[in-house]
Design a protein around this motif. Structure first.
Motif, PDB file in Angstrom:
ATOM      1  N   GLY A 406       0.808  -1.226   0.000  1.00  0.00           N
ATOM      2  CA  GLY A 406       0.000   0.000   0.000  1.00  0.00           C
ATOM      3  C   GLY A 406       0.834   1.265   0.000  1.00  0.00           C
ATOM      4  O   GLY A 406       0.303   2.370  -0.048  1.00  0.00           O
ATOM      5  N   SER A 407       2.164   1.116   0.059  1.00  0.00           N
ATOM      6  CA  SER A 407       3.027   2.294   0.035  1.00  0.00           C
ATOM      7  C   SER A 407       3.385   2.634  -1.411  1.00  0.00           C
ATOM      8  O   SER A 407       3.123   1.863  -2.339  1.00  0.00           O
ATOM      9  N   THR A 408       3.977   3.812  -1.579  1.00  0.00           N
ATOM     10  CA  THR A 408       4.488   4.212  -2.889  1.00  0.00           C
ATOM     11  C   THR A 408       5.942   4.630  -2.711  1.00  0.00           C
ATOM     12  O   THR A 408       6.269   5.347  -1.763  1.00  0.00           O
ATOM     13  N   VAL A 409       6.791   4.150  -3.601  1.00  0.00           N
ATOM     14  CA  VAL A 409       8.199   4.568  -3.551  1.00  0.00           C
ATOM     15  C   VAL A 409       8.399   5.654  -4.604  1.00  0.00           C
ATOM     16  O   VAL A 409       7.920   5.527  -5.738  1.00  0.00           O
ATOM     17  N   ALA A 410       9.048   6.727  -4.196  1.00  0.00           N
ATOM     18  CA  ALA A 410       9.307   7.835  -5.113  1.00  0.00           C
ATOM     19  C   ALA A 410      10.809   8.027  -5.256  1.00  0.00           C
ATOM     20  O   ALA A 410      11.527   8.133  -4.261  1.00  0.00           O
ATOM     21  N   GLY A 411      11.276   8.072  -6.487  1.00  0.00           N
ATOM     22  CA  GLY A 411      12.678   8.389  -6.774  1.00  0.00           C
ATOM     23  C   GLY A 411      12.745   9.851  -7.178  1.00  0.00           C
ATOM     24  O   GLY A 411      12.098  10.264  -8.144  1.00  0.00           O
ATOM     25  N   LEU A 412      13.496  10.640  -6.412  1.00  0.00           N
ATOM     26  CA  LEU A 412      13.669  12.063  -6.716  1.00  0.00           C
ATOM     27  C   LEU A 412      15.028  12.204  -7.395  1.00  0.00           C
ATOM     28  O   LEU A 412      16.071  12.070  -6.735  1.00  0.00           O
ATOM     29  N   PHE A 413      15.028  12.418  -8.708  1.00  0.00           N
ATOM     30  CA  PHE A 413      16.269  12.387  -9.482  1.00  0.00           C
ATOM     31  C   PHE A 413      16.686  13.785  -9.921  1.00  0.00           C
ATOM     32  O   PHE A 413      15.845  14.593 -10.305  1.00  0.00           O
ATOM     33  N   ASN A 414      17.973  14.018  -9.898  1.00  0.00           N
ATOM     34  CA  ASN A 414      18.540  15.282 -10.372  1.00  0.00           C
ATOM     35  C   ASN A 414      19.491  14.987 -11.533  1.00  0.00           C
ATOM     36  O   ASN A 414      20.607  14.522 -11.322  1.00  0.00           O
ATOM     37  N   ARG A 415      19.047  15.259 -12.754  1.00  0.00           N
ATOM     38  CA  ARG A 415      19.896  14.996 -13.927  1.00  0.00           C
ATOM     39  C   ARG A 415      20.818  16.179 -14.221  1.00  0.00           C
ATOM     40  O   ARG A 415      21.606  16.133 -15.168  1.00  0.00           O
ATOM     41  N   GLY A 416      20.688  17.235 -13.435  1.00  0.00           N
ATOM     42  CA  GLY A 416      21.472  18.441 -13.685  1.00  0.00           C
ATOM     43  C   GLY A 416      22.821  18.413 -12.987  1.00  0.00           C
ATOM     44  O   GLY A 416      23.123  17.518 -12.189  1.00  0.00           O
ATOM     45  N   ALA A 417      23.645  19.444 -13.262  1.00  0.00           N
ATOM     46  CA  ALA A 417      25.014  19.489 -12.764  1.00  0.00           C
ATOM     47  C   ALA A 417      25.143  20.182 -11.413  1.00  0.00           C
ATOM     48  O   ALA A 417      26.211  20.186 -10.805  1.00  0.00           O
ATOM     49  N   GLU A 418      24.048  20.792 -10.916  1.00  0.00           N
ATOM     50  CA  GLU A 418      24.093  21.482  -9.623  1.00  0.00           C
ATOM     51  C   GLU A 418      23.135  20.804  -8.648  1.00  0.00           C
ATOM     52  O   GLU A 418      22.073  20.335  -9.056  1.00  0.00           O
ATOM     53  N   GLU A 419      23.508  20.828  -7.374  1.00  0.00           N
ATOM     54  CA  GLU A 419      22.613  20.301  -6.339  1.00  0.00           C
ATOM     55  C   GLU A 419      21.270  21.057  -6.344  1.00  0.00           C
ATOM     56  O   GLU A 419      21.261  22.272  -6.557  1.00  0.00           O
ATOM     57  N   VAL A 420      20.160  20.347  -6.152  1.00  0.00           N
ATOM     58  CA  VAL A 420      18.856  21.020  -6.108  1.00  0.00           C
ATOM     59  C   VAL A 420      18.007  20.458  -4.965  1.00  0.00           C
ATOM     60  O   VAL A 420      18.272  19.365  -4.465  1.00  0.00           O
ATOM     61  N   GLY A 421      16.958  21.215  -4.603  1.00  0.00           N
ATOM     62  CA  GLY A 421      15.944  20.700  -3.669  1.00  0.00           C
ATOM     63  C   GLY A 421      14.765  20.202  -4.491  1.00  0.00           C
ATOM     64  O   GLY A 421      14.348  20.859  -5.441  1.00  0.00           O
ATOM     65  N   ILE A 422      14.262  19.017  -4.171  1.00  0.00           N
ATOM     66  CA  ILE A 422      13.084  18.493  -4.869  1.00  0.00           C
ATOM     67  C   ILE A 422      12.029  18.192  -3.811  1.00  0.00           C
ATOM     68  O   ILE A 422      12.320  17.540  -2.801  1.00  0.00           O
ATOM     69  N   ALA A 423      10.808  18.707  -4.060  1.00  0.00           N
ATOM     70  CA  ALA A 423       9.739  18.526  -3.071  1.00  0.00           C
ATOM     71  C   ALA A 423       8.645  17.642  -3.636  1.00  0.00           C
ATOM     72  O   ALA A 423       8.321  17.712  -4.819  1.00  0.00           O
ATOM     73  N   VAL A 424       8.092  16.812  -2.760  1.00  0.00           N
ATOM     74  CA  VAL A 424       6.961  15.974  -3.155  1.00  0.00           C
ATOM     75  C   VAL A 424       6.101  15.705  -1.919  1.00  0.00           C
ATOM     76  O   VAL A 424       6.621  15.519  -0.815  1.00  0.00           O
ATOM     77  N   ALA A 425       4.790  15.727  -2.114  1.00  0.00           N
ATOM     78  CA  ALA A 425       3.858  15.521  -0.998  1.00  0.00           C
ATOM     79  C   ALA A 425       3.077  14.236  -1.238  1.00  0.00           C
ATOM     80  O   ALA A 425       2.916  13.809  -2.377  1.00  0.00           O
ATOM     81  N   PRO A 426       2.574  13.615  -0.140  1.00  0.00           N
ATOM     82  CA  PRO A 426       1.786  12.388  -0.314  1.00  0.00           C
ATOM     83  C   PRO A 426       0.671  12.566  -1.350  1.00  0.00           C
ATOM     84  O   PRO A 426       0.435  11.678  -2.169  1.00  0.00           O
ATOM     85  N   GLY A 427       0.000  13.732  -1.325  1.00  0.00           N
ATOM     86  CA  GLY A 427      -1.097  13.982  -2.265  1.00  0.00           C
ATOM     87  C   GLY A 427      -0.645  13.890  -3.722  1.00  0.00           C
ATOM     88  O   GLY A 427      -1.390  13.441  -4.587  1.00  0.00           O
ATOM     89  N   ASP A 428       0.598  14.324  -3.997  1.00  0.00           N
ATOM     90  CA  ASP A 428       1.123  14.241  -5.379  1.00  0.00           C
ATOM     91  C   ASP A 428       1.177  12.788  -5.852  1.00  0.00           C
ATOM     92  O   ASP A 428       1.149  12.499  -7.039  1.00  0.00           O
ATOM     93  N   LEU A 429       1.316  11.887  -4.886  1.00  0.00           N
ATOM     94  CA  LEU A 429       1.465  10.463  -5.217  1.00  0.00           C
ATOM     95  C   LEU A 429       0.117   9.747  -5.189  1.00  0.00           C
ATOM     96  O   LEU A 429       0.051   8.522  -5.320  1.00  0.00           O
TER      97      LEU A 429
END
Ligand code: GAL
Length: 474
Positions: A406-429
């Motif tokens: 019943g869970s969802t696994v989310a991979g937050l990937f950064n294909r860019g050359a600089e560090e970034v913040g990536i946000a995701v909420a349960p509702g998005d999933l």
């Protein structure tokens, strides 16, 4: 441009000395086929194994955890496995489905190509099997030892023989099986393999019988020179040689995982299952660069509808550790974060996991990448749902995979050359209410969230999060 040097940080915690049962929770076998399943378990030895509700015809060796035998009666059997040592015990249900489908979870193991290429020898294969056990990898579910191209010798009176680098394939397969592992090999529907060795054209039935007699459990079947026989194949022609070998394997008295390799021609993902493939390569060959690995991995979006238990999209083998496609291996050119991206993405994609490196030269970093049970569970989940791309914004991507619990696994990937913040909420999933959010590589909970979680994701890196609803949907 030379990439910045990154420290090779091992994120995977060391396994506990207490017993933990790992690997798949569901296992497919055909009635009457020789059964071999080694219970993968970490923890201090000696360990004792028991199994309740084993179907008739199977036996368990309580010391090694090896289940062998033969099931005659089709059916679904829920077997209660237990592993015990001085420090405690672990239990898990293994569902054995005896029917017409094998490879109910993506196959996991090793293949000789990305490390040794055409220089592979019998000694390399034995050493790989030994190392899979000695390194502890087999305790995390790694099982297949697959010889790729370049084992073939002459064909005499229709019978294929190995070349002098391999003295006795039956003895080799027996040796590998003796360690609870399985054995694979490689051929082509054309007269020649890609490295110009003897292919199976015109000898499909004899070859399938021979593979079974030697004791092989996995066949990679590579298009290669078949294209010379039929230069501009239409769809029926593309499928024909794969259907033919399927028939031949069906007559063989063993379960043999059937892996199609034709680089994605004719959108093979749309018909690979129909021609009887357990997996099919969706791409050309991978190599150990960021552009190759990420180009292949992220291009799998949209193919998720075609994967499921018994039939998997295969974006090619892993290029972590020491690779080289020859007797001279060297460290992968992927940076540490790129390697985390590689393994995370392949697990999300429910891809077959075939380690392509020299297992006798695993360092702590490579070992960490390949022994994270919570990450491997994403790959081996019994629902068998391949991740889909949820969101793409600039150089960041979020991929999500629904899990059986019943869970969802989310991979937050950064294909860019600089560090970034990536946000995701349960509702998005698509999850309702609060979720416990767990960082799978570090194996720790970040907390309980109803709103967005923001992760800092390094250059070419990933954060792999599991969202488990406090109140799962009914
Ligand atoms: C290629 C295949 C590789 C490897 C090689 C062997 O066609 O994609 O994975 O098997 O042949 O010659």
């Amino acid at each position: 441009a030379t990439p910045p040097r990154e420290p090779a940080v091992v994120l995977t915690p060391k396994p506990s000395p207490r017993p933990r049962i790992n690997g798949p929770r569901v296992f497919g076998v055909r009635p009457g086929a020789p059964f071999l399943f080694a219970i993968p378990a970490t923890g201090m030895r000696p360990m004792t194994f028991t199994a309740r509700n084993l179907p008739q015809g199977l036996q368990l060796d309580p010391v090694s955890g090896l289940i062998t035998g033969q099931i005659i009666q089709s059916g679904k059997y829920d077997v209660k496995l237990r592993a015990q040592n001085r420090l405690g015990a672990a239990e898990r249900t293994l569902t054995i489905k005896c029917g017409d489908t094998i490879a109910l979870t993506p196959p996991m193991g090793w293949n000789s190509w990305n490390c040794f290429g055409c220089d592979v020898t019998e000694a390399n294969v034995r050493a790989a099997a030994d190392a899979l056990v000695a390194s502890g990898l087999s305790q995390h579910g790694w099982t297949y030892i697959n010889i790729d191209d370049c084992w073939q010798g002459a064909r005499e009176a229709g019978i294929i023989h190995p070349n002098p680098k391999f003295s006795d394939l039956k003895a080799l397969a027996d040796y590998v099986h003796g360690q609870g592992l399985k054995m694979g090999l490689y051929s082509s529907p054309g007269p020649r393999t890609c490295a110009s060795h003897e292919g199976s054209h015109g000898h499909e039935f004899a070859d399938a019988q021979q593979y079974a007699a030697w004791g092989f459990d996995y066949l990679k079947y590579d298009w290669c020179s078949y294209g010379m026989l039929h230069p501009n194949p239409d769809l029926a022609r593309m499928q024909e040689p794969y259907r033919l070998m399927r028939k031949a394997l069906d007559e063989a008295p063993r379960d043999i995982v059937y892996s199609l390799c034709q680089y994605g021609m004719g959108k093979v993902w749309e018909w690979g299952a129909e021609v009887g493939g357990n997996a099919w390569r969706t791409t050309g060959d991978i190599t150990d660069t960021w552009s190759s690995m990420s180009g292949i991995g992220f291009a799998q979006a949209g193919r998720e509808a075609h994967a499921g238990p018994g039939h998997w999209n295969d974006p090619d083998m892993l290029v972590v550790g020491q690779v080289g496609w020859s007797a001279r291996v060297r460290p992968t050119r992927l940076t540490p974060n790129e390697q985390y991206t590689h393994v995370s993405l392949w697990c999300l994609l429910s891809a077959p996991l075939l380690i392509g490196c020299d297992l006798t030269r695993l360092d702590e970093f490579a070992l960490g990448l390949l022994t994270n049970d919570e990450v491997i569970e994403v790959n081996q989940d019994e629902l068998g749902r391949q991740a889909a791309r949820l969101r793409q914004e600039g150089t960041t991507e979020i991929w999500t995979k629904p899990m059986a619990d019943g869970s969802t696994v989310a991979g937050l990937f950064n294909r860019g050359a600089e560090e970034v913040g990536i946000a995701v909420a349960p509702g998005d999933l698509g999850l309702e209410g609060k979720c416990v959010v767990r960082d799978l590589w570090r194996q720790w909970d970040l907390g309980t969230f109803a709103g967005p979680v923001t992760a800092t994701v390094p250059r070419h890196g990933v954060v792999l999060l599991k969202f488990k609803p406090l109140r799962p949907k009914r």
